[in-house]
Design a protein around this motif. Structure first.
Motif, PDB file in Angstrom:
ATOM      1  N   LYS A 182     -36.337   7.685   4.494  1.00 15.80           N
ATOM      2  CA  LYS A 182     -36.955   6.427   4.924  1.00 15.80           C
ATOM      3  C   LYS A 182     -37.930   6.629   6.080  1.00 15.80           C
ATOM      4  O   LYS A 182     -38.714   7.554   6.062  1.00 15.80           O
ATOM      5  CB  LYS A 182     -35.898   5.375   5.250  1.00 15.80           C
ATOM      6  N   ASP A 183     -37.856   5.802   7.104  1.00 18.66           N
ATOM      7  CA  ASP A 183     -38.851   5.775   8.179  1.00 18.66           C
ATOM      8  C   ASP A 183     -38.979   7.060   8.988  1.00 18.66           C
ATOM      9  O   ASP A 183     -40.016   7.292   9.598  1.00 18.66           O
ATOM     10  CB  ASP A 183     -38.539   4.692   9.220  1.00 18.66           C
ATOM     11  N   GLU A 184     -37.946   7.859   9.058  1.00 21.96           N
ATOM     12  CA  GLU A 184     -37.981   8.982   9.995  1.00 21.96           C
ATOM     13  C   GLU A 184     -39.112   9.978   9.745  1.00 21.96           C
ATOM     14  O   GLU A 184     -39.522  10.673  10.653  1.00 21.96           O
ATOM     15  CB  GLU A 184     -36.622   9.697  10.048  1.00 21.96           C
ATOM     16  N   GLN A 185     -39.653  10.030   8.544  1.00 19.48           N
ATOM     17  CA  GLN A 185     -40.743  10.951   8.263  1.00 19.48           C
ATOM     18  C   GLN A 185     -42.115  10.287   8.371  1.00 19.48           C
ATOM     19  O   GLN A 185     -43.129  10.948   8.219  1.00 19.48           O
ATOM     20  CB  GLN A 185     -40.585  11.545   6.855  1.00 19.48           C
ATOM     21  N   VAL A 186     -42.137   8.985   8.628  1.00 18.55           N
ATOM     22  CA  VAL A 186     -43.392   8.246   8.616  1.00 18.55           C
ATOM     23  C   VAL A 186     -43.755   7.832  10.043  1.00 18.55           C
ATOM     24  O   VAL A 186     -42.959   7.216  10.741  1.00 18.55           O
ATOM     25  CB  VAL A 186     -43.276   7.007   7.696  1.00 18.55           C
ATOM     26  N   ALA A 187     -44.979   8.183  10.467  1.00 14.86           N
ATOM     27  CA  ALA A 187     -45.432   7.877  11.828  1.00 14.86           C
ATOM     28  C   ALA A 187     -45.711   6.389  12.017  1.00 14.86           C
ATOM     29  O   ALA A 187     -45.450   5.832  13.078  1.00 14.86           O
ATOM     30  CB  ALA A 187     -46.691   8.684  12.151  1.00 14.86           C
TER      31      ALA A 187
END
Length: 173
Positions: free
Chosen positions: A67-72
């Motif tokens: 989920k969000d952890e890889q997206v800046a």
């Protein structure tokens, strides 16, 4: 690139993906499970990113394994509906442009489904964004998507061509 060729899945690769300083990802349809086109797009982006910041809309982010952890930067808001309301590709590009300016980024790799990427790149140009277009982006459709036009090429092409007229009138294409 013209919109008819783009809608039919023909697009031109451009630039060297290794020179891109970020990645802008666009969802396609509403499914995010393991066999969805959004999961294929997320995996494609992860294979391409090599530590570069990823900017993507919430629907696509939901397809990422972590989920969000890889997206800046996650572009929030409802996805496009039948009449073009919602964040959509344009909204994602507007937020991506602002994020890039704020962080000194200039050359994104643009990632979208093969029948979608041509239009997305044309829209990015309207915002002054020159895109790297990598090869072999996912081409599949999702037969059970909540966006009927993303279920098959037969639904996609008429909506994409008709929608392009509206986007041109709005100055978004």
């Amino acid at each position: 690139m013209n919109i008819v060729k783009s809608a039919l899945g023909y697009y031109e690769t451009s630039g060297n993906p290794k020179l891109a300083d970020c990645i802008i990802g666009h969802s396609f349809g509403t499914l995010t499970g393991e066999s969805s086109v959004n999961r294929a797009l997320a995996e494609y982006i992860l294979g391409l990113c090599e530590g570069r910041p990823i900017i993507a809309d919430r629907m696509l982010v939901e397809a990422f394994p972590g989920k969000d952890e890889q997206v800046a930067h996650v572009v929030e808001g409802p996805i496009s509906n039948l009449i073009g309301q919602g964040v959509g590709s344009w909204g994602t590009l507007v937020e991506a442009c602002a994020y890039m300016q704020e962080h000194g980024l200039y050359l994104p790799a643009m990632v979208a489904q093969a029948h979608h990427i041509g239009r997305v790149v044309m829209q990015a140009e309207k915002l002054g964004i020159t895109s790297v277009v990598p090869p072999d982006v996912p081409r599949t459709f999702d037969g059970a998507s909540g966006q009927i036009w993303t279920r098959s090429v037969l639904w996609w092409v008429p909506r994409e061509i008709g929608g392009s007229l509206v986007l041109r009138a709005q100055g978004k294409l």
